[in-house]
Write a protein that holds these residues in place. Structure first.
Motif, PDB file in Angstrom:
ATOM      1  N   TRP A 117       0.859  -1.173   0.000  1.00 29.22           N
ATOM      2  CA  TRP A 117       0.000   0.000   0.000  1.00 29.22           C
ATOM      3  C   TRP A 117       0.897   1.225   0.000  1.00 29.22           C
ATOM      4  O   TRP A 117       1.846   1.314   0.783  1.00 29.22           O
ATOM      5  CB  TRP A 117      -0.900   0.003   1.227  1.00 29.22           C
ATOM      6  N   GLU A 126      -2.575   3.862  -3.255  1.00 28.34           N
ATOM      7  CA  GLU A 126      -2.398   2.812  -4.257  1.00 28.34           C
ATOM      8  C   GLU A 126      -2.169   1.480  -3.547  1.00 28.34           C
ATOM      9  O   GLU A 126      -1.456   1.420  -2.552  1.00 28.34           O
ATOM     10  CB  GLU A 126      -1.208   3.117  -5.164  1.00 28.34           C
ATOM     11  N   THR A 135      -6.106   2.067  -7.414  1.00 27.36           N
ATOM     12  CA  THR A 135      -6.022   3.392  -6.809  1.00 27.36           C
ATOM     13  C   THR A 135      -7.326   3.730  -6.113  1.00 27.36           C
ATOM     14  O   THR A 135      -8.404   3.555  -6.680  1.00 27.36           O
ATOM     15  CB  THR A 135      -5.708   4.461  -7.879  1.00 27.36           C
ATOM     16  N   TYR A 136      -7.213   4.218  -4.874  1.00 25.51           N
ATOM     17  CA  TYR A 136      -8.363   4.659  -4.100  1.00 25.51           C
ATOM     18  C   TYR A 136      -8.218   6.163  -3.880  1.00 25.51           C
ATOM     19  O   TYR A 136      -7.171   6.626  -3.447  1.00 25.51           O
ATOM     20  CB  TYR A 136      -8.423   3.933  -2.754  1.00 25.51           C
ATOM     21  N   THR A 137      -9.263   6.911  -4.202  1.00 29.36           N
ATOM     22  CA  THR A 137      -9.270   8.361  -4.046  1.00 29.36           C
ATOM     23  C   THR A 137     -10.572   8.779  -3.367  1.00 29.36           C
ATOM     24  O   THR A 137     -11.390   7.922  -2.997  1.00 29.36           O
ATOM     25  CB  THR A 137      -9.155   9.064  -5.415  1.00 29.36           C
ATOM     26  N   ASN A 140     -13.799   7.164  -4.637  1.00 29.39           N
ATOM     27  CA  ASN A 140     -14.308   5.850  -4.230  1.00 29.39           C
ATOM     28  C   ASN A 140     -14.137   5.593  -2.728  1.00 29.39           C
ATOM     29  O   ASN A 140     -13.888   4.472  -2.317  1.00 29.39           O
ATOM     30  CB  ASN A 140     -13.706   4.718  -5.073  1.00 29.39           C
ATOM     31  N   LEU A 142     -12.109   7.308  -0.153  1.00 27.68           N
ATOM     32  CA  LEU A 142     -10.984   7.770   0.658  1.00 27.68           C
ATOM     33  C   LEU A 142     -11.310   9.141   1.244  1.00 27.68           C
ATOM     34  O   LEU A 142     -11.872   9.997   0.555  1.00 27.68           O
ATOM     35  CB  LEU A 142      -9.720   7.839  -0.209  1.00 27.68           C
ATOM     36  N   ASP A 145      -7.241  12.829  -0.584  1.00 29.25           N
ATOM     37  CA  ASP A 145      -6.248  12.261  -1.509  1.00 29.25           C
ATOM     38  C   ASP A 145      -4.802  12.439  -1.049  1.00 29.25           C
ATOM     39  O   ASP A 145      -3.880  12.035  -1.748  1.00 29.25           O
ATOM     40  CB  ASP A 145      -6.428  12.859  -2.907  1.00 29.25           C
ATOM     41  N   THR A 167      -9.576   6.363   6.811  1.00 22.47           N
ATOM     42  CA  THR A 167     -10.415   5.450   6.034  1.00 22.47           C
ATOM     43  C   THR A 167      -9.917   4.026   6.227  1.00 22.47           C
ATOM     44  O   THR A 167      -8.721   3.769   6.156  1.00 22.47           O
ATOM     45  CB  THR A 167     -10.384   5.799   4.530  1.00 22.47           C
ATOM     46  N   PHE A 169     -10.149   0.147   4.737  1.00 22.72           N
ATOM     47  CA  PHE A 169     -10.512  -0.680   3.590  1.00 22.72           C
ATOM     48  C   PHE A 169     -10.552  -2.125   4.067  1.00 22.72           C
ATOM     49  O   PHE A 169      -9.554  -2.650   4.558  1.00 22.72           O
ATOM     50  CB  PHE A 169      -9.493  -0.517   2.459  1.00 22.72           C
ATOM     51  N   ALA A 174     -14.963   0.650   1.693  1.00 23.92           N
ATOM     52  CA  ALA A 174     -14.283   1.746   2.400  1.00 23.92           C
ATOM     53  C   ALA A 174     -15.220   2.314   3.459  1.00 23.92           C
ATOM     54  O   ALA A 174     -16.419   2.496   3.223  1.00 23.92           O
ATOM     55  CB  ALA A 174     -13.892   2.841   1.421  1.00 23.92           C
TER      56      ALA A 174
END
Length: 186
Positions: A117, A126, A135-137, A140, A142, A145, A167, A169, A174
């Motif tokens: 990660w 990432e 990629t999580y932003t 979606n 997070l 960023d 956050t 996961f 999330a």
């Protein structure tokens, strides 16, 4: 001088080793220049692994985070556009999936499933698996960023500390915990 610590397993034999990333800022005509090196704290010896010019940790802006994985690889975050992998005495620079100009890696964390990660300055979080990068932003789930820290809970959930909250996961979902509006950092 700045010092970052990371714990990694060495193989063989597998035992815990404390790695230290040291960045010393040396005055230069065109501004301060970092001299960086990795050191391994071992009861028997104190070897230095110099990280010098040429596409390695020296090209990074600063070492923000280091972590070792179960295979004996040491991961170093803090580079503009990527992460450095130190394995078997060799350093390799690996680029971020994020193509955001000026993005940098801030945090690295290898989870128990073998994923890496990577928290970034602008591009979110990432997750590097052996076959793909995800990629999580904020798009979606997070919280923000800008990801400063990453940790794995006992239950396998991966937590990301961001400028906008924390956050988790877990199981493909999330869950974000945000600071209440108007609260003060403590």
């Amino acid at each position: 001088t700045s010092v970052q610590f990371g714990l990694g397993a060495e193989a063989p034999p597998r035992h815990q080793v404390l790695w230290i990333l040291v960045a010393e800022w040396i005055p230069k005509v065109n501004g301060p220049h970092p001299r960086k090196w990795l050191a391994r704290l071992d009861p028997a010896r104190w070897p230095e692994a110099p990280i010098t010019e040429g596409g390695s940790v020296a090209s990074a802006s600063f070492g923000h985070s280091i972590a070792g994985d179960a295979e004996g690889t040491l991961w170093v975050a803090g580079g503009r556009g990527g992460v450095c992998r130190y394995r078997k005495g060799e350093v390799e620079f690996l680029p971020l999936l994020s193509r955001i100009d000026g993005d940098a890696s801030l945090a690295v964390f290898p989870d128990r499933e073998g994923n890496l990660w990577v928290g970034t300055d602008k591009g979110g979080l990432e997750r590097w698996t052996p076959r793909a990068v995800f990629t999580y932003t904020t798009q979606n789930g997070l919280a923000h960023d800008n990801v400063w820290s990453i940790w794995e809970g006992r239950d396998g959930g991966v937590w990301a500390g961001t400028d906008g909250g924390v956050t988790e996961f877990k199981n493909g979902k999330a869950r974000t915990l945000k600071r209440p509006e108007g609260s003060v950092h403590t």
